[in-house]
Design a protein around this motif. Structure first.
Motif, PDB file in Angstrom:
ATOM      1  N   GLU A  49       0.869  -1.170   0.000  1.00 49.24           N
ATOM      2  CA  GLU A  49       0.000   0.000   0.000  1.00 49.24           C
ATOM      3  C   GLU A  49       0.905   1.220   0.000  1.00 49.24           C
ATOM      4  O   GLU A  49       1.733   1.378   0.902  1.00 49.24           O
ATOM      5  N   LEU A  50       0.782   2.047  -1.021  1.00 52.24           N
ATOM      6  CA  LEU A  50       1.602   3.249  -1.136  1.00 52.24           C
ATOM      7  C   LEU A  50       0.838   4.458  -0.635  1.00 52.24           C
ATOM      8  O   LEU A  50      -0.358   4.608  -0.899  1.00 52.24           O
ATOM      9  N   LYS A  51       1.552   5.310   0.055  1.00 50.40           N
ATOM     10  CA  LYS A  51       1.006   6.571   0.535  1.00 50.40           C
ATOM     11  C   LYS A  51       2.069   7.646   0.372  1.00 50.40           C
ATOM     12  O   LYS A  51       3.266   7.351   0.329  1.00 50.40           O
ATOM     13  N   THR A  52       1.644   8.884   0.299  1.00 51.78           N
ATOM     14  CA  THR A  52       2.604   9.974   0.366  1.00 51.78           C
ATOM     15  C   THR A  52       3.105  10.027   1.810  1.00 51.78           C
ATOM     16  O   THR A  52       2.592   9.336   2.684  1.00 51.78           O
ATOM     17  N   GLY A  53       4.084  10.866   2.054  1.00 53.45           N
ATOM     18  CA  GLY A  53       4.617  10.977   3.404  1.00 53.45           C
ATOM     19  C   GLY A  53       3.571  11.316   4.447  1.00 53.45           C
ATOM     20  O   GLY A  53       3.679  10.913   5.600  1.00 53.45           O
ATOM     21  N   LYS A  54       2.535  12.043   4.044  1.00 54.10           N
ATOM     22  CA  LYS A  54       1.488  12.442   4.974  1.00 54.10           C
ATOM     23  C   LYS A  54       0.228  11.594   4.828  1.00 54.10           C
ATOM     24  O   LYS A  54      -0.749  11.804   5.535  1.00 54.10           O
ATOM     25  N   GLY A  55       0.247  10.641   3.915  1.00 56.34           N
ATOM     26  CA  GLY A  55      -0.940   9.827   3.655  1.00 56.34           C
ATOM     27  C   GLY A  55      -1.315   8.952   4.837  1.00 56.34           C
ATOM     28  O   GLY A  55      -0.457   8.461   5.565  1.00 56.34           O
ATOM     29  N   ARG A  56      -2.617   8.754   5.012  1.00 55.44           N
ATOM     30  CA  ARG A  56      -3.124   7.944   6.118  1.00 55.44           C
ATOM     31  C   ARG A  56      -3.933   6.767   5.582  1.00 55.44           C
ATOM     32  O   ARG A  56      -4.553   6.856   4.530  1.00 55.44           O
ATOM     33  N   LEU A  57      -3.905   5.692   6.342  1.00 52.59           N
ATOM     34  CA  LEU A  57      -4.703   4.530   5.993  1.00 52.59           C
ATOM     35  C   LEU A  57      -6.144   4.727   6.456  1.00 52.59           C
ATOM     36  O   LEU A  57      -6.382   5.226   7.555  1.00 52.59           O
ATOM     37  N   ALA A  58      -7.065   4.295   5.618  1.00 55.53           N
ATOM     38  CA  ALA A  58      -8.461   4.229   6.032  1.00 55.53           C
ATOM     39  C   ALA A  58      -8.611   3.023   6.954  1.00 55.53           C
ATOM     40  O   ALA A  58      -7.829   2.060   6.865  1.00 55.53           O
ATOM     41  N   ALA A  75       3.075  -7.935   3.870  1.00 56.98           N
ATOM     42  CA  ALA A  75       2.329  -6.731   3.521  1.00 56.98           C
ATOM     43  C   ALA A  75       3.025  -5.528   4.126  1.00 56.98           C
ATOM     44  O   ALA A  75       3.491  -5.582   5.269  1.00 56.98           O
ATOM     45  N   ALA A  76       3.106  -4.455   3.350  1.00 59.13           N
ATOM     46  CA  ALA A  76       3.788  -3.252   3.819  1.00 59.13           C
ATOM     47  C   ALA A  76       3.031  -2.010   3.399  1.00 59.13           C
ATOM     48  O   ALA A  76       2.406  -1.980   2.340  1.00 59.13           O
ATOM     49  N   VAL A  77       3.119  -0.999   4.243  1.00 54.58           N
ATOM     50  CA  VAL A  77       2.658   0.337   3.905  1.00 54.58           C
ATOM     51  C   VAL A  77       3.920   1.165   3.731  1.00 54.58           C
ATOM     52  O   VAL A  77       4.747   1.230   4.638  1.00 54.58           O
ATOM     53  N   LEU A  78       4.078   1.748   2.563  1.00 54.51           N
ATOM     54  CA  LEU A  78       5.261   2.552   2.275  1.00 54.51           C
ATOM     55  C   LEU A  78       4.833   3.995   2.114  1.00 54.51           C
ATOM     56  O   LEU A  78       4.069   4.330   1.212  1.00 54.51           O
ATOM     57  N   ARG A  79       5.326   4.840   3.016  1.00 52.24           N
ATOM     58  CA  ARG A  79       4.964   6.259   3.006  1.00 52.24           C
ATOM     59  C   ARG A  79       6.143   7.067   2.477  1.00 52.24           C
ATOM     60  O   ARG A  79       7.138   7.239   3.172  1.00 52.24           O
ATOM     61  N   GLY A  80       6.010   7.522   1.267  1.00 56.34           N
ATOM     62  CA  GLY A  80       7.036   8.360   0.668  1.00 56.34           C
ATOM     63  C   GLY A  80       8.146   7.554   0.007  1.00 56.34           C
ATOM     64  O   GLY A  80       8.309   6.359   0.244  1.00 56.34           O
ATOM     65  N   LYS A  81       8.894   8.246  -0.831  1.00 54.98           N
ATOM     66  CA  LYS A  81       9.956   7.609  -1.603  1.00 54.98           C
ATOM     67  C   LYS A  81      11.086   7.102  -0.710  1.00 54.98           C
ATOM     68  O   LYS A  81      11.640   6.038  -0.960  1.00 54.98           O
ATOM     69  N   ALA A  82      11.397   7.825   0.336  1.00 56.41           N
ATOM     70  CA  ALA A  82      12.491   7.401   1.219  1.00 56.41           C
ATOM     71  C   ALA A  82      12.158   6.067   1.883  1.00 56.41           C
ATOM     72  O   ALA A  82      13.014   5.175   1.956  1.00 56.41           O
ATOM     73  N   GLU A  83      10.923   5.913   2.342  1.00 63.19           N
ATOM     74  CA  GLU A  83      10.518   4.648   2.954  1.00 63.19           C
ATOM     75  C   GLU A  83      10.503   3.524   1.914  1.00 63.19           C
ATOM     76  O   GLU A  83      10.880   2.392   2.205  1.00 63.19           O
ATOM     77  N   ALA A  84      10.064   3.852   0.700  1.00 64.08           N
ATOM     78  CA  ALA A  84      10.070   2.857  -0.376  1.00 64.08           C
ATOM     79  C   ALA A  84      11.499   2.419  -0.679  1.00 64.08           C
ATOM     80  O   ALA A  84      11.764   1.229  -0.885  1.00 64.08           O
ATOM     81  N   ALA A  85      12.439   3.347  -0.689  1.00 65.34           N
ATOM     82  CA  ALA A  85      13.836   3.014  -0.947  1.00 65.34           C
ATOM     83  C   ALA A  85      14.408   2.126   0.161  1.00 65.34           C
ATOM     84  O   ALA A  85      15.162   1.184  -0.116  1.00 65.34           O
TER      85      ALA A  85
END
Length: 110
Positions: A49-58, A75-85
């Motif tokens: 599940e991708l989110k922006t740095g400020k994105g929140r899960l429903a 399963a992972a929630v990745l918030r922002g490019k840095a977390e994805a990296a």
């Protein structure tokens, strides 16, 4: 500001560069499922599940992630490019530890 679609595009290129596939995932009638599947060398499969740095899960997304993990799925929630990296680097290290070849991450297209 980072946009989710830009992170998704970058992450897809990186996963494919490792020899994997990054697929859009939809499950009609099952709201809140993670929107991507990362199929990695060595048969490793991740729900992402991708989110922006400020994105929140429903709440339904949190529930679906907990359900997948309870079933033994990755399963992972990745918030922002840095977390994805960071997530990608961990997956590369896992592959190396198990002798699975993956291409090194590319910073091209940043």
């Amino acid at each position: 500001m980072e946009r989710e679609r830009d992170i998704e595009k970058w992450l897809r290129r990186q996963v494919e560069g490792m020899g994997g596939a990054f697929l859009k995932f939809t499950s009609p009638g099952n709201g809140g499922v993670p929107d991507r599947l990362a199929l990695l060398p060595g048969g490793r499969v991740w729900f992402i599940e991708l989110k922006t740095g400020k994105g929140r899960l429903a709440p339904v997304q949190s529930w679906q992630l907990a359900r997948l993990r309870a079933l033994g799925c990755r399963a992972a929630v990745l918030r922002g490019k840095a977390e994805a990296a960071e997530w990608l680097e961990e997956r590369r290290k896992e592959a190396d530890a198990y002798g699975v070849y993956t291409a090194r991450l590319s910073e091209a297209g940043d």
